[in-house]
Design a protein around this motif. Structure first.
Motif, mmCIF file in Angstrom:
data_model
loop_
_atom_site.group_PDB
_atom_site.id
_atom_site.type_symbol
_atom_site.label_atom_id
_atom_site.label_comp_id
_atom_site.label_asym_id
_atom_site.label_seq_id
_atom_site.Cartn_x
_atom_site.Cartn_y
_atom_site.Cartn_z
ATOM 1 N N PRO A 31 0.799 -1.229 0.000
ATOM 2 C CA PRO A 31 0.000 0.000 0.000
ATOM 3 C C PRO A 31 0.833 1.282 0.000
ATOM 4 N N ARG A 32 1.933 1.278 0.689
ATOM 5 C CA ARG A 32 2.755 2.490 0.802
ATOM 6 C C ARG A 32 3.340 2.920 -0.546
ATOM 7 N N ASN A 67 -10.096 7.640 -1.699
ATOM 8 C CA ASN A 67 -9.314 7.049 -2.789
ATOM 9 C C ASN A 67 -8.350 5.984 -2.277
ATOM 10 N N VAL A 68 -7.664 6.275 -1.181
ATOM 11 C CA VAL A 68 -6.744 5.297 -0.587
ATOM 12 C C VAL A 68 -7.520 4.047 -0.190
ATOM 13 N N HIS A 97 1.753 2.901 -3.409
ATOM 14 C CA HIS A 97 0.729 3.397 -4.322
ATOM 15 C C HIS A 97 0.317 4.809 -3.942
ATOM 16 N N THR A 98 0.339 5.660 -4.927
ATOM 17 C CA THR A 98 -0.019 7.051 -4.684
ATOM 18 C C THR A 98 -1.341 7.377 -5.378
ATOM 19 N N ILE A 99 -1.977 8.380 -4.886
ATOM 20 C CA ILE A 99 -3.227 8.866 -5.458
ATOM 21 C C ILE A 99 -2.889 10.080 -6.319
ATOM 22 N N ALA A 141 -2.891 13.976 -5.187
ATOM 23 C CA ALA A 141 -3.240 13.830 -3.765
ATOM 24 C C ALA A 141 -3.140 15.143 -2.999
ATOM 25 N N TRP A 164 -9.102 12.274 -0.514
ATOM 26 C CA TRP A 164 -7.866 11.487 -0.585
ATOM 27 C C TRP A 164 -8.063 10.168 0.153
ATOM 28 N N GLY A 165 -8.631 10.227 1.367
ATOM 29 C CA GLY A 165 -8.860 9.023 2.159
ATOM 30 C C GLY A 165 -9.782 8.030 1.470
ATOM 31 N N VAL A 169 -8.493 1.936 -3.313
ATOM 32 C CA VAL A 169 -7.353 1.233 -3.911
ATOM 33 C C VAL A 169 -6.970 0.029 -3.045
ATOM 34 N N ASP A 170 -6.867 0.241 -1.744
ATOM 35 C CA ASP A 170 -6.459 -0.841 -0.849
ATOM 36 C C ASP A 170 -7.516 -1.943 -0.777
#
Length: 133
Positions: free
Chosen positions: A36-37, A55-56, A39-41, A44, A52-53, A59-60
């Motif tokens: 996870p760390r 989106n994170v 991968h960027t949005i 962001a 942002w949250g 993805v996760d």
């Protein structure tokens, strides 16, 4: 095999072990490891925190649904709420979950994290046996 690596990464000890396990899992060759760390949005810094949250989270969550196994780095009773959630989500989805105990020998661990997994092993067992669980 697709692996999702769930772990806190908020202090030096956690980051050291996190990076070690990333390298260990990726050295196995036949594993695709989602970290996870890494991968960027997009954009962001321009997003409100709640967007942002969201989106994170999306993805996760998608990565957990697509993986074969979730490897959880567990640093003790305090645990990280996000890591505990990833563990519980994976268990609820019927995924294999390997709970890796990363604390001291006398560390206390949550009964929910220990029992809500396919296997609970020590960090040394992961180091020497890899993902044979």
């Amino acid at each position: 095999m697709k692996v999702y690596l769930a772990s806190p990464f908020f202090n030096e000890e956690e980051l050291k072990i996190y990076n070690e396990v990333i390298d260990l899992l990726r050295s196995e060759g036949d594993l695709s490891v989602f970290v996870p760390r890494e991968h960027t949005i997009p954009n962001a810094w321009d997003l409100p925190n709640h967007i942002w949250g969201e989106n994170v989270f999306a993805v996760d969550y998608l990565a957990i649904t697509k993986c074969d196994v979730v490897v959880v780095l567990n640093f003790g009773m305090y645990s990280d709420s996000g890591t505990a959630w990833e563990c519980g989500c994976a268990f609820a989805l019927g995924k294999k979950v390997v709970n890796v105990l990363c604390g001291a020998e006398d560390e206390e661990y949550s009964i929910m994290m220990v029992n809500g997994t396919t296997a609970t092993i020590t960090l040394d067992e992961l180091r020497y046996n890899h993902l044979k669980y």
